[in-house]
Scaffold this motif. Structure first.
Motif, PDB file in Angstrom:
ATOM      1  N   THR A 119       1.461  85.313   2.124  1.00  0.00           N
ATOM      2  CA  THR A 119       2.424  84.339   1.627  1.00  0.00           C
ATOM      3  C   THR A 119       1.758  82.974   1.470  1.00  0.00           C
ATOM      4  O   THR A 119       0.783  82.673   2.169  1.00  0.00           O
ATOM      5  CB  THR A 119       3.605  84.211   2.596  1.00  0.00           C
ATOM      6  N   PRO A 120       2.267  82.122   0.584  1.00  0.00           N
ATOM      7  CA  PRO A 120       1.683  80.784   0.435  1.00  0.00           C
ATOM      8  C   PRO A 120       1.709  79.982   1.735  1.00  0.00           C
ATOM      9  O   PRO A 120       0.755  79.262   2.041  1.00  0.00           O
ATOM     10  CB  PRO A 120       2.562  80.137  -0.645  1.00  0.00           C
ATOM     11  N   GLY A 121       2.795  80.112   2.503  1.00  0.00           N
ATOM     12  CA  GLY A 121       2.890  79.368   3.758  1.00  0.00           C
ATOM     13  C   GLY A 121       1.835  79.791   4.762  1.00  0.00           C
ATOM     14  O   GLY A 121       1.171  78.950   5.379  1.00  0.00           O
ATOM     15  N   PHE A 122       1.652  81.090   4.950  1.00  0.00           N
ATOM     16  CA  PHE A 122       0.649  81.574   5.887  1.00  0.00           C
ATOM     17  C   PHE A 122      -0.745  81.172   5.421  1.00  0.00           C
ATOM     18  O   PHE A 122      -1.590  80.774   6.231  1.00  0.00           O
ATOM     19  CB  PHE A 122       0.742  83.093   6.013  1.00  0.00           C
ATOM     20  N   ALA A 123      -0.996  81.267   4.112  1.00  0.00           N
ATOM     21  CA  ALA A 123      -2.319  80.925   3.580  1.00  0.00           C
ATOM     22  C   ALA A 123      -2.653  79.461   3.830  1.00  0.00           C
ATOM     23  O   ALA A 123      -3.725  79.141   4.348  1.00  0.00           O
ATOM     24  CB  ALA A 123      -2.378  81.240   2.086  1.00  0.00           C
ATOM     25  N   SER A 124      -1.749  78.552   3.458  1.00  0.00           N
ATOM     26  CA  SER A 124      -2.060  77.123   3.525  1.00  0.00           C
ATOM     27  C   SER A 124      -1.988  76.555   4.943  1.00  0.00           C
ATOM     28  O   SER A 124      -2.752  75.644   5.287  1.00  0.00           O
ATOM     29  CB  SER A 124      -1.118  76.339   2.607  1.00  0.00           C
ATOM     30  N   LEU A 125      -1.100  77.094   5.772  1.00  0.00           N
ATOM     31  CA  LEU A 125      -0.864  76.490   7.087  1.00  0.00           C
ATOM     32  C   LEU A 125      -1.638  77.157   8.217  1.00  0.00           C
ATOM     33  O   LEU A 125      -1.938  76.503   9.219  1.00  0.00           O
ATOM     34  CB  LEU A 125       0.633  76.520   7.413  1.00  0.00           C
TER      35      LEU A 125
END
Length: 326
Positions: A119-125
């Protein structure tokens, strides 16, 4: 002047090597292999995109060079002679060795790569801030990250590893970690005496930062597990800012624009370094992140290393509570 029995350099090369006249023309061996395997000149011709007569002439050429028949021509059928069986074993063995050698050489030249979807959230954070530790220990491996909410087919999309959020009860794969949720905001928001955050009910005077939800779902669906634990199922906040990506929700919280529901351990680092603060305790969301490896990547040593690295990082994250430093 050379001694009478001495060999010239040219003749020495021939002795050490293989005389071309000792072998059938190599380009004809593919036709023999196909004909011997299918016991049909017609089927062999179809495989090789040749005519039946062309394959028949090529087999005759090999037999002429060997001085013996390789096939018994029967009515509407072929059978290998004893000489044909000897040649078939030899040709199959040579072709298999060539295939194995070709695969080894190509593998040595192919770029080493691990492709991940999450997910974008897991990737970026969570993933990207830690990724340098993997690349430092695997400098020859190219890492490709597909950050999307779409559930990609690992086989068709060429993905090696997926990390996905799922309910704990329905999670598929290896559990990376379970998720906790709690309200988070910028430190300056917590210090504002005009808008205190002393008790959960004080949230009603603050701006809600949330992901834009699909039609039919409540806007504060991400908050529901925490509201339920705190006994605030009907709490409505003053107004709302909505975003399509969770990373934008977090950025708005860091900028002091409202209160977001924080997902742990995704935001552990921000709580440790003070970019965000948590005025209240956490609650289990009953969700977790799960790791899966594509079946075709079972032999990809770099993909297996990446999964082991993910699990080690998750274990390390458990030892670092918010507020502590590494």
């Amino acid at each position: 002047m050379q001694p009478r029995n001495a060999k010239s350099p040219a003749s020495a090369t021939v002795v050490r090597g293989i005389r071309r006249a000792e072998l059938p023309p190599l380009n004809l061996l593919y036709s023999f292999e196909a004909a011997a395997r299918t016991l049909s000149f017609t089927h062999a011709a179809t495989e090789l995109f040749l005519t039946q007569s062309a394959v028949s002439r090529q087999i005759q050429q090999i037999e002429s060079g060997l001085g013996t028949a390789l096939f018994e021509r029967r009515h509407r059928a072929l059978a290998l002679t004893e000489a044909g069986k000897v040649m078939q074993r030899a040709v199959n063995d040579c072709l298999e060795r060539l295939r194995d050698a070709t695969a080894i050489v190509r593998a040595a030249q192919a770029p080493r790569q691990v492709a991940i979807t999450t997910t974008p959230g897991f990737a970026s954070l969570w993933l990207i801030p830690r990724l340098a530790r993997f690349t430092a220990s695997h400098p020859s491996v190219d890492v490709r990250i597909s950050a999307t909410m779409d559930l990609l087919d690992l086989q068709r999309s060429g993905i090696d590893v997926s990390v996905r959020l799922s309910t704990i009860s329905r999670g598929v794969g290896t559990a990376l970690f379970e998720e906790q949720v709690l309200p988070v905001c910028a430190p300056q928001l917590l210090k504002n005496p005009a808008l205190p955050l002393k008790k959960p009910a004080d949230l009603a005077r603050h701006t809600l930062l949330a992901i834009d939800t699909p039609q039919g779902q409540p806007l504060n669906i991400d908050w529901e597990p925490w509201f339920k634990v705190m006994g605030l199922p009907e709490l409505r906040m003053k107004n709302t800012l909505r975003f399509t990506q969770y990373s934008d929700v977090v950025a708005a919280a860091v900028a002091g624009q409202g209160v977001a529901i924080g997902r742990l351990p995704l935001l552990d680092a921000m709580l440790r370094d003070g970019r965000l603060v948590a005025p209240f305790g956490s609650a289990a969301s009953h969700f977790g992140y799960f790791v899966n490896v594509a079946p075709r990547s079972a032999g990809n040593a770099d993909a297996q290393d990446f999964v082991r690295w993910l699990m080690a990082e998750a274990e390390l994250a458990k030892t670092l509570e918010p507020g502590k430093s590494r």
